[in-house]
Motif scaffolding. Structure first.
Motif, PDB file in Angstrom:
ATOM      1  N   VAL A 106      47.708 -16.283   4.778  1.00 24.49           N
ATOM      2  CA  VAL A 106      47.233 -17.586   4.576  1.00 24.49           C
ATOM      3  C   VAL A 106      45.871 -17.568   3.931  1.00 24.49           C
ATOM      4  O   VAL A 106      44.895 -16.893   4.267  1.00 24.49           O
ATOM      5  N   ARG A 107      45.817 -18.449   2.818  1.00 22.40           N
ATOM      6  CA  ARG A 107      44.347 -18.223   2.151  1.00 22.40           C
ATOM      7  C   ARG A 107      44.271 -20.015   1.994  1.00 22.40           C
ATOM      8  O   ARG A 107      45.064 -20.735   1.700  1.00 22.40           O
ATOM      9  N   LEU A 108      42.890 -20.477   1.889  1.00 17.81           N
ATOM     10  CA  LEU A 108      42.420 -21.791   1.277  1.00 17.81           C
ATOM     11  C   LEU A 108      42.219 -21.626  -0.037  1.00 17.81           C
ATOM     12  O   LEU A 108      41.558 -20.846  -0.355  1.00 17.81           O
ATOM     13  N   HIS A 114      39.872 -18.573  -0.290  1.00 15.10           N
ATOM     14  CA  HIS A 114      39.330 -18.112   1.032  1.00 15.10           C
ATOM     15  C   HIS A 114      40.039 -17.850   2.068  1.00 15.10           C
ATOM     16  O   HIS A 114      41.306 -18.322   2.104  1.00 15.10           O
ATOM     17  N   ARG A 115      39.689 -16.832   2.989  1.00 11.36           N
ATOM     18  CA  ARG A 115      40.351 -16.612   4.206  1.00 11.36           C
ATOM     19  C   ARG A 115      40.093 -18.053   5.092  1.00 11.36           C
ATOM     20  O   ARG A 115      39.258 -18.681   5.287  1.00 11.36           O
ATOM     21  N   VAL A 116      41.364 -18.198   5.925  1.00 17.21           N
ATOM     22  CA  VAL A 116      41.385 -19.155   7.070  1.00 17.21           C
ATOM     23  C   VAL A 116      40.758 -18.368   8.228  1.00 17.21           C
ATOM     24  O   VAL A 116      41.114 -17.466   8.584  1.00 17.21           O
ATOM     25  N   VAL A 174      41.486 -22.253  13.357  1.00 24.15           N
ATOM     26  CA  VAL A 174      42.253 -23.719  13.503  1.00 24.15           C
ATOM     27  C   VAL A 174      41.665 -23.993  14.642  1.00 24.15           C
ATOM     28  O   VAL A 174      41.594 -23.339  15.752  1.00 24.15           O
ATOM     29  N   LEU A 234      41.123 -26.788   9.432  1.00 19.98           N
ATOM     30  CA  LEU A 234      41.314 -25.239   9.337  1.00 19.98           C
ATOM     31  C   LEU A 234      39.700 -24.599   8.653  1.00 19.98           C
ATOM     32  O   LEU A 234      39.320 -25.125   7.737  1.00 19.98           O
ATOM     33  N   ALA A 235      39.276 -23.711   9.371  1.00 22.59           N
ATOM     34  CA  ALA A 235      37.943 -23.155   9.111  1.00 22.59           C
ATOM     35  C   ALA A 235      37.849 -22.311   7.993  1.00 22.59           C
ATOM     36  O   ALA A 235      38.911 -21.483   7.937  1.00 22.59           O
ATOM     37  N   ASP A 236      36.936 -22.419   7.047  1.00 20.01           N
ATOM     38  CA  ASP A 236      36.999 -21.732   5.841  1.00 20.01           C
ATOM     39  C   ASP A 236      36.106 -20.323   5.989  1.00 20.01           C
ATOM     40  O   ASP A 236      34.958 -20.352   6.855  1.00 20.01           O
TER      41      ASP A 236
END
Length: 99
Positions: free
Chosen positions: A29-31, A41-43, A46, A60-62
């Motif tokens: 999962v990426r942002l 960005h990595r997640v 949560v 969802l934290a960056d």
């Protein structure tokens, strides 16, 4: 949901689960952030919370920035228009100097 339109209803956890359920469970999962300079960005996490009216929220934290969002992803997010490289013509050969 249209990410460019602030009047579009926000994505719910149920809608997110439905969309994620159609994907490969082993996928990373990426942002994708910043439509004008799309970066991946990595997640980092949560977190469940409540807004100022007491309504439930999920953040969802960056995490770490990993590089650019692939162009085809930016197109699918409607952040960029599809582009096609211009046709290349024949290159002219350089003339030797003095002729």
């Amino acid at each position: 949901m249209d990410p460019q339109n602030p009047d579009t209803p926000e994505l719910t956890v149920g809608e997110l689960i439905d969309q994620l359920s159609a994907l490969d469970r082993s996928a990373t999962v990426r942002l994708a952030v910043n439509p004008f300079f799309p970066m991946a960005h990595r997640v980092a996490g949560v977190v469940g919370a409540r807004d100022e009216k007491g309504m439930p929220l999920v953040f969802l934290a960056d995490g770490d920035q990993l590089g650019h969002v692939p162009p085809d992803v930016a197109v699918r997010l409607t952040w960029q228009e599809p582009t096609v490289a211009p046709p290349r013509g024949r290159r002219r050969a350089a003339r030797p100097t003095g002729q």
